[in-house]
Design a protein around this motif. Structure first.
Motif, PDB file in Angstrom:
ATOM      1  N   GLU A  37       1.767  10.641   2.887  1.00 22.64           N
ATOM      2  CA  GLU A  37       1.092  11.028   1.816  1.00 22.64           C
ATOM      3  C   GLU A  37       0.200  10.030   0.804  1.00 22.64           C
ATOM      4  N   LYS A  38       0.238   8.570   1.561  1.00 18.42           N
ATOM      5  CA  LYS A  38      -0.517   7.732   1.070  1.00 18.42           C
ATOM      6  C   LYS A  38      -2.100   7.701   1.854  1.00 18.42           C
ATOM      7  N   GLU A  60       0.841  -1.257   0.120  1.00 20.48           N
ATOM      8  CA  GLU A  60       0.264   0.165  -0.095  1.00 20.48           C
ATOM      9  C   GLU A  60       0.757   1.172   0.016  1.00 20.48           C
ATOM     10  N   THR A  61       1.999   1.158   0.643  1.00 20.71           N
ATOM     11  CA  THR A  61       2.850   2.624   0.804  1.00 20.71           C
ATOM     12  C   THR A  61       3.741   2.581  -0.750  1.00 20.71           C
ATOM     13  N   PHE A  79       4.528   7.219   5.789  1.00 29.29           N
ATOM     14  CA  PHE A  79       4.078   7.470   4.510  1.00 29.29           C
ATOM     15  C   PHE A  79       2.839   8.228   4.428  1.00 29.29           C
TER      16      PHE A  79
END
Length: 203
Positions: free
Chosen positions: A79-80, A23-24, A77
């Motif tokens: 931004e995800k 996912e990242t 992360f």
């Protein structure tokens, strides 16, 4: 050398951490640990003295425990958008459900798989209370919504979907439509499919 290294085994909760890494979108290394072998070697015990997987090494940081790894990666992360923003109304729900999975749900499913009886008296002591109450709480939380924290998919959904999916497969949970639809929705994510394929190739 990549900065992130996942120590795992395809027959473990490491599959959940793998999904989170996918996912990242970040590059990562994978080291497969063998049960009754390298998982108990001194080199790995220096990383996780429990001799269990998964473990994540990120530079000088070591994170063990599946839910902790997922929460850590969500914060690394931002931004995800795998966690609600700090200070948002949804952040409390995010913490609630992360730890609900790591605590009551894990305990309830372990008890059921091992045939441990939790009666009214024991329910006052164990973290999950009565197993039926644990599952009813999840049913209520998921009814009428796609995700646990509003309209946003988060690491809390990832860990809950993983646990529900496994226990539905093992027939430890009644396949209520609300559970089945939730798991199917999450398993359809591209990162979930990539992670499942990567671990499937190692079986």
């Amino acid at each position: 050398m990549k900065d992130l290294t996942l120590y795992t085994n395809p027959y473990s909760r490491g599959r959940i951490a793998r999904w989170m890494l996918e996912e990242t979108g970040a590059p990562y290394d994978v080291k497969i640990m063998e049960y009754d072998g390298s998982i108990k070697a001194p080199e790995y015990l220096a990383i996780n003295p429990m001799g269990k997987v998964p473990a994540l090494v990120h530079g000088d940081t070591v994170v063990t425990e599946t839910v902790a790894i997922c929460a850590y990666l969500a914060d690394q992360f931002p931004e995800k958008k795998l966690a609600p923003a700090v200070g948002s109304p949804e952040r409390g729900s995010y913490y609630r459900w992360l730890f609900f999975v790591a605590g009551p749900l894990e305990m309830a499913m372990t008890a059921r798989s091992q045939g441990w009886e939790i009666d009214q008296k024991a329910a006052q002591v164990v973290g999950c209370g009565l197993i039926g109450d644990t599952l009813a709480t999840l049913e209520q939380a998921l009814t009428g919504r796609d995700y646990l924290c509003g309209s946003q998919f988060t690491a809390a959904d990832l860990v809950l979907g993983s646990y529900l999916g496994w226990n539905l497969l093992q027939q430890q949970i009644e396949p209520l439509p609300v559970f089945s639809r939730y798991v199917e929705r999450l398993e359809a994510r591209e990162a979930a499919k990539r992670a499942n394929q990567l671990d499937g190739e190692l079986e």
